[in-house]
Design a protein around this motif. Sequence first.
Motif, PDB file in Angstrom:
ATOM      1  N   ALA A  92       0.808  -1.403  -0.333  1.00  0.00           N
ATOM      2  CA  ALA A  92       0.383  -0.267  -0.014  1.00  0.00           C
ATOM      3  C   ALA A  92       0.991   1.202   0.136  1.00  0.00           C
ATOM      4  O   ALA A  92       1.720   0.944   0.704  1.00  0.00           O
ATOM      5  N   ILE A  93       0.081   2.277  -0.327  1.00  0.00           N
ATOM      6  CA  ILE A  93       1.027   3.556  -0.413  1.00  0.00           C
ATOM      7  C   ILE A  93       1.639   3.895   0.915  1.00  0.00           C
ATOM      8  O   ILE A  93       1.874   4.839   1.026  1.00  0.00           O
ATOM      9  N   ASP A  94       0.320   4.214   1.880  1.00  0.00           N
ATOM     10  CA  ASP A  94      -0.055   4.472   2.954  1.00  0.00           C
ATOM     11  C   ASP A  94      -1.467   4.288   2.910  1.00  0.00           C
ATOM     12  O   ASP A  94      -2.058   2.995   2.929  1.00  0.00           O
ATOM     13  N   TYR A  95      -1.629   4.231   4.885  1.00  0.00           N
ATOM     14  CA  TYR A  95      -1.933   3.937   6.037  1.00  0.00           C
ATOM     15  C   TYR A  95      -3.099   4.485   6.277  1.00  0.00           C
ATOM     16  O   TYR A  95      -2.412   5.344   7.698  1.00  0.00           O
ATOM     17  N   LEU A  96      -4.118   5.760   6.685  1.00  0.00           N
ATOM     18  CA  LEU A  96      -4.781   7.025   6.974  1.00  0.00           C
ATOM     19  C   LEU A  96      -5.420   6.575   7.949  1.00  0.00           C
ATOM     20  O   LEU A  96      -6.756   5.322   7.499  1.00  0.00           O
ATOM     21  N   LEU A  97      -5.270   6.702   8.984  1.00  0.00           N
ATOM     22  CA  LEU A  97      -5.685   6.000  10.391  1.00  0.00           C
ATOM     23  C   LEU A  97      -7.064   7.255  11.092  1.00  0.00           C
ATOM     24  O   LEU A  97      -7.253   8.395  11.119  1.00  0.00           O
ATOM     25  N   LYS A  98      -8.548   6.738  10.870  1.00  0.00           N
ATOM     26  CA  LYS A  98      -9.318   7.671  11.305  1.00  0.00           C
ATOM     27  C   LYS A  98      -9.698   7.932  12.453  1.00  0.00           C
ATOM     28  O   LYS A  98      -9.404   6.801  13.265  1.00  0.00           O
ATOM     29  N   PRO A  99     -10.264   9.411  12.829  1.00  0.00           N
ATOM     30  CA  PRO A  99     -10.039  10.367  11.393  1.00  0.00           C
ATOM     31  C   PRO A  99      -9.195  11.202  11.368  1.00  0.00           C
ATOM     32  O   PRO A  99      -8.216  11.036  12.355  1.00  0.00           O
ATOM     33  N   PHE A 100      -8.733  11.409   9.941  1.00  0.00           N
ATOM     34  CA  PHE A 100      -7.293  12.150   9.584  1.00  0.00           C
ATOM     35  C   PHE A 100      -7.803  13.307   9.298  1.00  0.00           C
ATOM     36  O   PHE A 100      -9.600  13.614   8.299  1.00  0.00           O
ATOM     37  N   SER A 101      -7.083  14.435   9.172  1.00  0.00           N
ATOM     38  CA  SER A 101      -7.444  15.525   8.564  1.00  0.00           C
ATOM     39  C   SER A 101      -6.548  16.076   7.139  1.00  0.00           C
ATOM     40  O   SER A 101      -6.591  14.745   6.900  1.00  0.00           O
ATOM     41  N   PHE A 102      -7.232  16.514   6.127  1.00  0.00           N
ATOM     42  CA  PHE A 102      -7.271  17.321   5.208  1.00  0.00           C
ATOM     43  C   PHE A 102      -6.125  17.344   4.591  1.00  0.00           C
ATOM     44  O   PHE A 102      -4.753  16.728   3.429  1.00  0.00           O
ATOM     45  N   ALA A 103      -4.874  17.725   6.066  1.00  0.00           N
ATOM     46  CA  ALA A 103      -2.811  17.458   6.122  1.00  0.00           C
ATOM     47  C   ALA A 103      -2.416  16.477   5.507  1.00  0.00           C
ATOM     48  O   ALA A 103      -1.777  15.571   4.993  1.00  0.00           O
ATOM     49  N   ASP A 104      -3.302  15.003   6.551  1.00  0.00           N
ATOM     50  CA  ASP A 104      -2.920  13.716   6.069  1.00  0.00           C
ATOM     51  C   ASP A 104      -3.170  13.110   5.022  1.00  0.00           C
ATOM     52  O   ASP A 104      -2.634  12.630   4.522  1.00  0.00           O
ATOM     53  N   PHE A 105      -4.916  13.156   5.052  1.00  0.00           N
ATOM     54  CA  PHE A 105      -4.989  12.888   2.541  1.00  0.00           C
ATOM     55  C   PHE A 105      -4.589  13.029   2.384  1.00  0.00           C
ATOM     56  O   PHE A 105      -3.774  13.054   0.848  1.00  0.00           O
ATOM     57  N   SER A 106      -3.892  14.586   2.107  1.00  0.00           N
ATOM     58  CA  SER A 106      -3.422  15.625   1.128  1.00  0.00           C
ATOM     59  C   SER A 106      -1.641  15.304   0.987  1.00  0.00           C
ATOM     60  O   SER A 106      -1.161  14.506   0.134  1.00  0.00           O
ATOM     61  N   ARG A 107      -0.847  14.535   2.407  1.00  0.00           N
ATOM     62  CA  ARG A 107       0.264  13.852   1.975  1.00  0.00           C
ATOM     63  C   ARG A 107       0.078  12.683   1.669  1.00  0.00           C
ATOM     64  O   ARG A 107       0.958  12.001   0.371  1.00  0.00           O
ATOM     65  N   SER A 108      -0.706  11.941   1.363  1.00  0.00           N
ATOM     66  CA  SER A 108      -0.807  10.393   1.161  1.00  0.00           C
ATOM     67  C   SER A 108      -0.919  10.409  -0.260  1.00  0.00           C
ATOM     68  O   SER A 108      -0.995   9.867  -0.800  1.00  0.00           O
ATOM     69  N   ALA A 109      -1.547  11.552  -1.069  1.00  0.00           N
ATOM     70  CA  ALA A 109      -2.567  11.981  -2.532  1.00  0.00           C
ATOM     71  C   ALA A 109      -0.996  12.176  -2.807  1.00  0.00           C
ATOM     72  O   ALA A 109      -0.268  11.666  -4.154  1.00  0.00           O
ATOM     73  N   ASN A 110      -0.055  13.020  -2.127  1.00  0.00           N
ATOM     74  CA  ASN A 110       0.507  13.624  -2.712  1.00  0.00           C
ATOM     75  C   ASN A 110       2.022  12.052  -3.103  1.00  0.00           C
ATOM     76  O   ASN A 110       2.894  12.457  -3.647  1.00  0.00           O
ATOM     77  N   LYS A 111       2.241  11.597  -2.151  1.00  0.00           N
ATOM     78  CA  LYS A 111       2.819   9.944  -2.294  1.00  0.00           C
ATOM     79  C   LYS A 111       2.603   9.268  -3.709  1.00  0.00           C
ATOM     80  O   LYS A 111       3.162   9.426  -3.751  1.00  0.00           O
ATOM     81  N   ALA A 112       1.108   9.269  -3.690  1.00  0.00           N
ATOM     82  CA  ALA A 112       1.287   8.068  -4.453  1.00  0.00           C
ATOM     83  C   ALA A 112       0.997   9.142  -5.653  1.00  0.00           C
ATOM     84  O   ALA A 112       1.729   8.482  -7.224  1.00  0.00           O
ATOM     85  N   ASN A 113       1.302  10.453  -6.047  1.00  0.00           N
ATOM     86  CA  ASN A 113       0.914  11.759  -6.948  1.00  0.00           C
ATOM     87  C   ASN A 113       2.663  11.788  -7.435  1.00  0.00           C
ATOM     88  O   ASN A 113       2.689  11.183  -8.640  1.00  0.00           O
ATOM     89  N   SER A 114       3.782  10.893  -6.878  1.00  0.00           N
ATOM     90  CA  SER A 114       4.522  10.958  -6.670  1.00  0.00           C
ATOM     91  C   SER A 114       5.091   9.744  -7.492  1.00  0.00           C
ATOM     92  O   SER A 114       5.438  10.015  -8.811  1.00  0.00           O
ATOM     93  N   LEU A 115       5.008   8.625  -7.213  1.00  0.00           N
ATOM     94  CA  LEU A 115       4.971   7.858  -7.735  1.00  0.00           C
ATOM     95  C   LEU A 115       4.246   7.621  -9.090  1.00  0.00           C
ATOM     96  O   LEU A 115       4.855   7.074 -10.027  1.00  0.00           O
ATOM     97  N   PHE A 116       3.401   7.470  -9.237  1.00  0.00           N
ATOM     98  CA  PHE A 116       2.127   8.002 -10.957  1.00  0.00           C
ATOM     99  C   PHE A 116       2.784   9.140 -11.426  1.00  0.00           C
ATOM    100  O   PHE A 116       3.501   7.787 -12.721  1.00  0.00           O
ATOM    101  N   GLU A 117       3.760   9.738 -11.283  1.00  0.00           N
ATOM    102  CA  GLU A 117       4.192  10.876 -12.019  1.00  0.00           C
ATOM    103  C   GLU A 117       5.729   9.713 -12.405  1.00  0.00           C
ATOM    104  O   GLU A 117       6.391   9.600 -13.843  1.00  0.00           O
ATOM    105  N   LEU A 118       6.692   8.974 -11.610  1.00  0.00           N
ATOM    106  CA  LEU A 118       7.972   7.938 -12.187  1.00  0.00           C
ATOM    107  C   LEU A 118       7.330   7.234 -12.433  1.00  0.00           C
ATOM    108  O   LEU A 118       8.325   6.902 -14.119  1.00  0.00           O
ATOM    109  N   ILE A 119       6.344   6.509 -12.520  1.00  0.00           N
ATOM    110  CA  ILE A 119       5.750   5.581 -13.471  1.00  0.00           C
ATOM    111  C   ILE A 119       5.653   5.812 -14.918  1.00  0.00           C
ATOM    112  O   ILE A 119       5.962   4.747 -15.740  1.00  0.00           O
ATOM    113  N   ASN A 120       4.782   7.158 -14.710  1.00  0.00           N
ATOM    114  CA  ASN A 120       3.991   7.337 -16.122  1.00  0.00           C
ATOM    115  C   ASN A 120       6.182   7.553 -17.063  1.00  0.00           C
ATOM    116  O   ASN A 120       5.750   7.523 -18.231  1.00  0.00           O
TER     117      ASN A 120
END
Length: 246
Positions: A92-120
């Motif tokens: 898994a890219i990340d593991y968000l423990l509820k309740p999580f904030s937008f800052a936590d969610f944004s960090r996870s999404a950015n990790k996924a986006n960085s990997l997505f850009e590398l793969i592409n």
Amino acid sequence: MKCITIDDEPLALMQIRGYISKIPFLDLVGEFSNAVDAQRFLSTAKADLVFVDINMPDITGIEFVRSLSQRPMIIFTTAYSEYAIEGFKLDAIDYLLKPFSFADFSRSANKANSLFELINGRAAAAAESEAEPANNDREHISIRADHKVSLVKIGDIIYIESNGEYVRLHLADGSTIMTLFRIKNMETTLPSDSFMRVHRSYIVNLKCVTGYARGRVFLNNNEYVPIGENYKEAFQEYIAKLYPSI
């Protein structure tokens, strides 16, 4: 980046939907209250990223991810921390423990986006290397690593080592560069008159070879790499052709 969300709690789905709407590179293409409907969706459609709860009835998030033959990037969202190790075992890219904030969610999404850009980026480079033959007159290649593009002099590469999805370039000054690139694509990118694959995990600069013995190729940086059985004959023919035996 196309994403879907899976959670049996309506409020959780609403929260994640709101977070996704604030992130420009995320495109929500599916929202599901159970894993069965998500499986049906992914059988005919594509998603790059899945936000999935773990503790759900019928099919858990863990079981859902294991069932996927072609697995998108996964971010688990759950209220139970004891599932974290199991989640990361599934890459898994990340593991968000509820309740999580937008800052936590944004960090996870950015990790996924960085990997997505590398793969592409790797896929584009591979397509380019397959479409265009190696240029034996080229002096440099560009390497994406450490959040930048470096121009590497081809003659400074002593050997290349495969590390799964990555390759490590060993250079004349003793430094190394690791980049997300398959060794078979590196083999077609480098000039064939100067570089030879001698093992499924190694490519050597032929101008840096100082000798070979007992299944090893010795190099001018006082290192050696193994010769694979499938590559030994071609390497020995090269040596016999260029260097007469005395």
